[in-house]
Design a protein around this motif. Structure first.
Motif, mmCIF file in Angstrom:
data_model
loop_
_atom_site.group_PDB
_atom_site.id
_atom_site.type_symbol
_atom_site.label_atom_id
_atom_site.label_comp_id
_atom_site.label_asym_id
_atom_site.label_seq_id
_atom_site.Cartn_x
_atom_site.Cartn_y
_atom_site.Cartn_z
ATOM 1 N N VAL A 41 -24.443 -8.554 -30.297
ATOM 2 C CA VAL A 41 -25.044 -8.418 -31.622
ATOM 3 C C VAL A 41 -23.952 -8.737 -32.631
ATOM 4 N N TYR A 72 -38.937 -8.803 -36.378
ATOM 5 C CA TYR A 72 -39.104 -10.110 -35.774
ATOM 6 C C TYR A 72 -38.585 -10.000 -34.345
ATOM 7 N N ILE A 95 -25.980 -11.162 -21.761
ATOM 8 C CA ILE A 95 -26.817 -11.189 -22.969
ATOM 9 C C ILE A 95 -25.895 -11.339 -24.180
ATOM 10 N N GLY A 131 -24.324 -9.468 -45.566
ATOM 11 C CA GLY A 131 -25.283 -10.106 -44.682
ATOM 12 C C GLY A 131 -26.252 -11.053 -45.365
ATOM 13 N N LYS A 168 -23.773 -8.679 -39.096
ATOM 14 C CA LYS A 168 -24.722 -9.331 -40.003
ATOM 15 C C LYS A 168 -23.992 -9.693 -41.296
ATOM 16 N N VAL A 169 -23.367 -10.856 -41.291
ATOM 17 C CA VAL A 169 -22.779 -11.327 -42.547
ATOM 18 C C VAL A 169 -23.460 -12.628 -42.936
ATOM 19 N N GLY A 170 -23.473 -12.913 -44.212
ATOM 20 C CA GLY A 170 -24.055 -14.161 -44.699
ATOM 21 C C GLY A 170 -22.990 -15.236 -44.747
ATOM 22 N N LEU A 171 -23.242 -16.247 -45.567
ATOM 23 C CA LEU A 171 -22.293 -17.349 -45.683
ATOM 24 C C LEU A 171 -22.381 -17.862 -47.122
ATOM 25 N N GLN A 174 -36.535 -9.804 -31.467
ATOM 26 C CA GLN A 174 -35.093 -9.831 -31.234
ATOM 27 C C GLN A 174 -34.737 -8.742 -30.238
ATOM 28 N N TYR A 175 -33.608 -8.915 -29.584
ATOM 29 C CA TYR A 175 -33.115 -7.936 -28.627
ATOM 30 C C TYR A 175 -31.653 -7.693 -28.914
ATOM 31 N N PRO A 176 -31.183 -6.493 -29.118
ATOM 32 C CA PRO A 176 -32.001 -5.274 -29.192
ATOM 33 C C PRO A 176 -32.728 -5.170 -30.530
ATOM 34 N N ARG A 200 -40.175 -21.047 -39.873
ATOM 35 C CA ARG A 200 -39.931 -20.300 -38.641
ATOM 36 C C ARG A 200 -39.947 -18.803 -38.889
#
Ligand SMILES: [Zn+2]
Lengths: 782, 350
Positions: B100, A591, B97, A498, B103-106, A593-595, A556
């Motif tokens: 999610v 920060y 909606i 991540g 969550k990975v980067g680049l 965010q949802y959820p 931001r």
């Protein structure tokens, strides 16, 4: 270098179209950076005749001049000019016409009288004329003709970019014309005959023939030349030069026409004989531009019996400079050693056009040709040129000869062209093959080897003609070495975890320090940094990553998770080291965010977990210990030192102190800094255990522990108990109450050889509870 | 109590239809087939009957019982399904909606372009080589046929450091010499050397630190034709079959002859535009046959072997691949910008 198409035509018997010129230049390796049309604005300027002239009713110094246009329309203008009377023909720029300086003409009211447009002087058209304020026309053109007709129409002007090797011989219209003649098979216009130097004694002496192999000096009396001929003015103006005075203009012209800089001295100011010599230590001269030049014996000067009058090949001095009163001149045409001029040019930072030419190398054989061309042009200006005494010192250098090796040319280029094809190609560029030898033209200082000849052959025949092949060596797949593979994998793993990879510039300055990194090496300093905050190379990576965090946070309110794997730079006594470092930073703040995500007080466990995962995946061999020396900017309660397999500290992980994090616009920032990044070659087995086919029994154990006993300690106690069938251990809850800290472990029991009974597990649990009790750890009451 | 007649069936069906909860259905079940249900009781009454009649009547009653059980179960299932739907719909989420995302980067675009090039050359049989960024002036200049006071040193405005005789390398070309030295006179030498290089320049198209990839092939009988073939193959693999290439004479002190390769402009497809200054071509690399002096400095005899070398700018290629006109944002590390490189580029490797 600017090249005028019209000027080029002076050297070629038949003129190619601009497109042909462009493609020929391309093939020869001359880049055309831009092509412009010169003279468009002269289309708007028209020839008119004065029919009336009266004083301005309200101003003594102004007059009202009425002119007739070709349409017989009469226009009255206000002018302050002294000339322009009835019958004179003048150049008129009507309203809407553009001037050289970008002005657009309109009707202006001058002392109460409207004046539409403007009657022009030569200077306003970019030319030189000394006969009066307004440029009075005396030629054959009819009324209404445009000024563009007077200058022979528009011109195409190319901006050429010459590589350093081509600049040796292509920095002139003649040079380019020769290239085009060669590649497009065109015929060159012959050059004028050489000047006949008289070898008069007492005129000039060359003290340093190595620095100045050929030196020609000729005296003239020049009278009557006021303005340069219009054709020459047009060519000079087209390439952006200012026209000043015939003697100056002609030397500029010869410089760009033949690539040969010349210089003229005022005879009145010179005490002969003129000497070409090295400057003596401490000698000083005032140059034409008014600057004072401190000379050294590395500099070649032209001097008279008083002192230096020119810095040879670069710039003249003020003392013997030509002025409006000059009638007798010494005209210098010389061939200097290129290296010497180049060094002086660089030492004194004087990149004049002359120095740029001499510093690259000029053609010695042009020396007498250029001298005669100067005389011819001055005479064509209507000047009376009376030859005086003259001399030429030194010998023409003999042409260089090198071996002609056609077989080697063929094998380097990968072609089967015959000897005849090769020698003909070279002949077109004025290289003459004679048996095993080839004679190099006098201006080709760049050609000394067969490889150089290969380039000439390839240029003239064309790179496109060389067949496309591939090396015939066996094609075995290449490889990255293990260390590089490892680094790439490390990047991938952080990306998968991540984190976004960033690339920062390695320049740094202590003025940018916010955090004081521990154990930094001596920095490597940059002697000529672009800016003060980039005065050295970084000694640690983390501060760069934190600047990236700060930059993003200032823009931001978004999560930031970044890493970089890059070298740092350490100065050693006589060399530098460039070890790799890894730096990671993650803003832990909540920060919008949802959820919702993990609460920020726990978010550091994400960074820690990522390192644990990477550590396991790549066998980094890193262990984390909360105690030990931590940098002062780290949160003392939420950090750990990183140790390698030999228990050396190789980095740290944890939260910044919030006070430090706020400098980067965040409440909490998790960071990781790791040096000594490599695979550990430890004996950890890569064998994956076979799955058991017997059922698992799960027991959750809730314990009350004192604050001093960490989960790490607890885990170790449990594992050290070595329960026979305990397969895994996992923390599933921690919370604190008034009675202390509660920790719940989930324990999974499983055997590889039989089905466990509850009783089997009960016995092991009872043993564990007893062990824990001895450590003061109790079961939590329900 | 007689046989079930059509009125009784209607009664059962009506009651089932009227039941709106499973509880009400259970009540109907009790009434008909429960322990004291109408059919159950009727079956019990059979014991008083004559055997023949009992058998006949029993068959009918059992069939009726089966039928009733099926009707009741069906209705029960219907209602349970409905009750579950009601329950689940109360858990309804707004499926518009955004999800999610994992969550990975680049990887940085420059890393991705570098790897693309590396992988391409690895397949062509080149091996990776590396050299230091703080380099001696010998490796950076003299060994590459750029002696002191050579005008070419002005072409590359260098950063000097406080270590005597060292500079921040101005190109990856020093790895040519280091690569030849490492090969100890053996052939073929076939390496590429990616890395950071430094020049004192800072504007939209020049960064003081940027990345190059150097290539070097040394073997017996290497020709300019081989250089053309290798680089054209590279361009095709990198930029596609339809890419046009052309070679122009150029100048580098460490190659002779020197050539530059242009490819068709991506912005206009070769018709001419602002990016390519109207020429339809964009320069992507410099190359040439290795200069004999350079071969000698690497420990090879130029009479025995020849070679070609090339160098290309990773930033320049990244600008071409991603259509960028300013390279400065690549070093500003604005994550919003870097994460915009997350879309598919048409090249699986990127
Ligand atoms: Zn284009």
């Amino acid at each position: 270098m600017k090249l005028s198409h019209r000027w080029l035509a002076r050297h070629l018997k038949e003129m190619p179209e601009p497109e042909q010129v462009a493609s020929g230049l391309l093939q020869m390796g001359i880049e055309v950076a831009s092509v412009e049309t010169w003279g468009e604005i002269y289309r708007e300027i028209e020839l008119v005749e004065v029919v009336e002239r009266n004083p301005h009713p309200h101003a003594d110094l102004l007059s009202l001049v009425t002119v007739r246009r070709a349409s017989n329309e009469l226009v009255t203008l206000v002018t302050g000019a002294d000339n322009g009377y009835i019958g004179d023909q003048l150049w008129y720029a009507p309203p809407g016409a553009h001037l050289l300086d970008g002005r657009v003409l309109e009707t202006v009211i001058m002392r109460g009288i409207p004046s539409p447009g403007m009657l022009l002087s030569a200077a306003e058209l970019g030319f030189q004329d000394t006969t009066g304020d307004l440029w009075i026309y005396h030629g054959e053109l009819s009324l209404g003709s445009r000024f563009i007709d007077e200058v022979g129409g528009t011109d195409t002007v190319y901006e050429l970019e010459l590589t350093p090797n081509l600049a040796v011989f292509d920095q002139s219209v003649l040079g380019i014309a020769r290239e085009l003649a060669a590649v497009l098979a065109l015929e060159l216009t012959p050059l004028n005959p050489p000047f006949e130097y008289l070898q008069d004694p007492g005129v000039a002496e060359v003290k340093d023939p190595l620095a100045c192999p050929v030196y020609g000096l000729s005296g003239f009396e020049v009278a009557g030349a006021q303005d340069s001929p219009l054709w020459m003015q047009v060519l000079l103006v087209a390439i952006g030069l200012r026209v000043i005075h015939p003697v100056v203009d002609v030397t500029n012209f010869i410089l760009w026409d033949l690539g040969h800089p010349m210089h003229a001295f005022d005879q009145q100011q010179v005490v002969p004989p003129i000497e070409v010599r090295k400057a003596s230590e401490g000698e000083v001269m005032i140059l034409l531009d008014g600057s004072e030049c401190q000379l050294s014996p590395a500099d070649l000067v032209i001097a008279d019996q008083i002192g230096p009058i020119a810095l040879a090949g670069i710039m003249g001095g003020q003392r013997a400079a030509i002025s409006a009163e000059t009638r007798h001149v010494w005209l210098e045409s010389a061939y200097f050693n290129a290296q010497g001029i180049f060094l002086s040019m660089r030492t004194h930072r004087l990149t004049t056009d002359a120095a740029i030419h001499f510093g690259k190398g000029t053609d010695p054989e042009i020396v007498p040709v250029a001298a005669q061309a100067t005389v011819d042009i001055l005479r064509s200006c209507g000047a009376v040129v009376i030859n005086g005494s003259s001399t030429m010192k030194g010998q023409m250098p003999i042409h260089r000869r090198i071996r002609f090796q056609p077989e080697r040319i063929r094998s380097l280029l990968g072609v089967d062209w015959t000897n005849q094809v090769l020698s003909q190609a070279l002949h077109r560029l004025r290289f003459e093959v004679d048996g095993d030898w080839i004679t190099i033209p006098s201006n080709r200082h760049d050609v000394t080897t067969t490889e150089d000849l290969c380039e000439e052959v390839a240029r003239i025949i064309g790179l496109d003609m060389i067949p496309v092949t591939v090396p015939n060596s066996p094609n075995v797949p290449g490889s990255r070495n293990e260390e590089v593979e490892f680094q790439e994998r490390l990047r991938d793993l952080w990306v998968e975890s991540g984190y976004c990879e960033v690339v920062t510039r390695p320049f740094w300055s202590p003025s940018r320090d916010v955090v004081m990194m521990p154990d930094i090496p001596t920095p490597v300093r940059i002697s000529n940094p672009l800016r003060a905050e980039e005065e050295m190379l970084r000694t640690s990576l983390l501060p760069h990553i934190l600047e990236v965090v700060g930059y993003n946070r200032s823009r931001r309110d978004q999560p930031v998770a970044v890493f970089e794997l890059a070298p740092i730079y350490a100065r050693k006594p006589d060399h530098a080291e460039e070890p790799m470092q890894l730096a990671v930073a993650k803003v832990l703040d909540d920060y919008p965010q949802y959820p919702k995500g993990l609460q920020e007080s726990m978010a550091i466990y994400q960074l820690k977990g990522a390192l644990e995962w990477v550590n396991r995946r790549l066998n980094l061999g890193i262990s984390m210990v909360p105690q030990g020396e931590l940098p002062a900017f780290m949160h003392p309660g939420r950090s750990a030192s990183l140790l390698d397999t030999e228990n050396r500290v190789v980095g740290f992980l944890g939260e910044l102190r919030p006070r430090v994090a706020s400098r980067y616009h965040a409440k909490r920032i998790g960071v990781l800094s790791l040096s000594q990044i490599h695979h550990t070659k430890s004996a950890i087995s890569g064998v994956v255990p076979s799955p058991s086919r017997y059922p698992e029994i799960v027991r959750d154990l809730s314990l009350v522990v004192s604050e001093e006993i960490t989960v790490g300690t607890l885990n170790r106690i449990v594992l050290d108990t070595k329960l026979a069938d305990l397969k895994s251990l996992r923390l599933i809850d921690v919370f604190s109450g008034p009675w202390g800290r509660s920790v719940t472990l989930r324990m999974v029991f499983q055997s590889n050889i039989r089905t466990l009974t509850d009783n089997d597990v009960d016995i092991q649990m009872a043993h564990l509870i007893e062990v824990l009790r001895r450590h003061g750890i109790m079961m939590r009451e329900r | 109590m007689g046989l079930l007649d059509s009125n009784e069936w209607k009664d059962l069906c009506d009651k089932l239809a009227a039941a709106s909860t499973s509880l009400q259905v259970q009540e109907v079940r009790a009434e008909w087939i429960g322990r004291r249900g109408r059919i159950t009781l009727a079956l019990k009454d059979l014991s008083d009957m004559a055997p023949e009649k009992r058998r006949q009547k029993g068959q009918i009653l059992n069939a009726a019982r089966e039928q009733a059980t099926r009707l009741i179960d069906e209705r029960l299932e219907q209602l349970r399904q409905h009750e579950e739907d009601v329950q689940l719909l109360s858990e309804r989420l707004d499926m518009t909606i955004a999800g999610v995302e994992p969550k990975v980067g680049l990887l940085h675009p420059l890393t991705r372009v570098r790897r693309l090039l590396e992988d391409l050359f690895l397949r062509m049989g080149f091996s990776l080589a590396h050299g230091p960024e703080i380099e001696t002036t010998w490796y950076n200049f003299e060994a590459l046929n750029i002696p002191e006071n050579h005008p070419a040193r002005d072409m590359q405005d260098s950063f000097f450091v406080d270590l005597p005789g060292m500079v921040l390398r101005t190109h990856t070309s020093p790895v040519q010499i280091r690569g030849m030295e490492a090969a100890k006179g053996l052939v073929p030498v076939k390496i590429i050397a990616p890395g950071r290089v430094y020049r004192r320049d800072d504007d939209a198209t020049h960064a003081p630190m940027f990345h190059q990839i150097e290539g070097l092939v040394v073997d017996r009988g290497i020709t300019l034709g081989d250089l053309k073939g290798t680089l054209m193959a590279m361009a095709t693999e990198l930029l596609g079959e339809s890419i046009g290439t052309r070679f122009r004479p150029s100048y580098f002190p460490f190659t002779e002859p020197s050539v530059e390769m242009d490819v068709t402009c991506a912005a206009c497809g070769g018709t001419g535009c602002r990016t390519c200054k109207g020429t339809g071509w964009v320069e992507i690399l410099g190359s040439g046959l290795v200069h004999p002096v350079v071969l000698q400095n690497g420990g090879y005899d130029p009479q025995e072997v020849s070679g070609f070398a090339f160098g290309l700018g990773i930033e320049r290629l990244a600008m071409r691949i991603f259509g960028l006109d300013d390279l400065r944002p690549l070093y500003q590390n604005d994550l919003e910008y870097l994460m915009a490189f997350d879309r598919y580029t048409g090249r699986p490797m990127l």
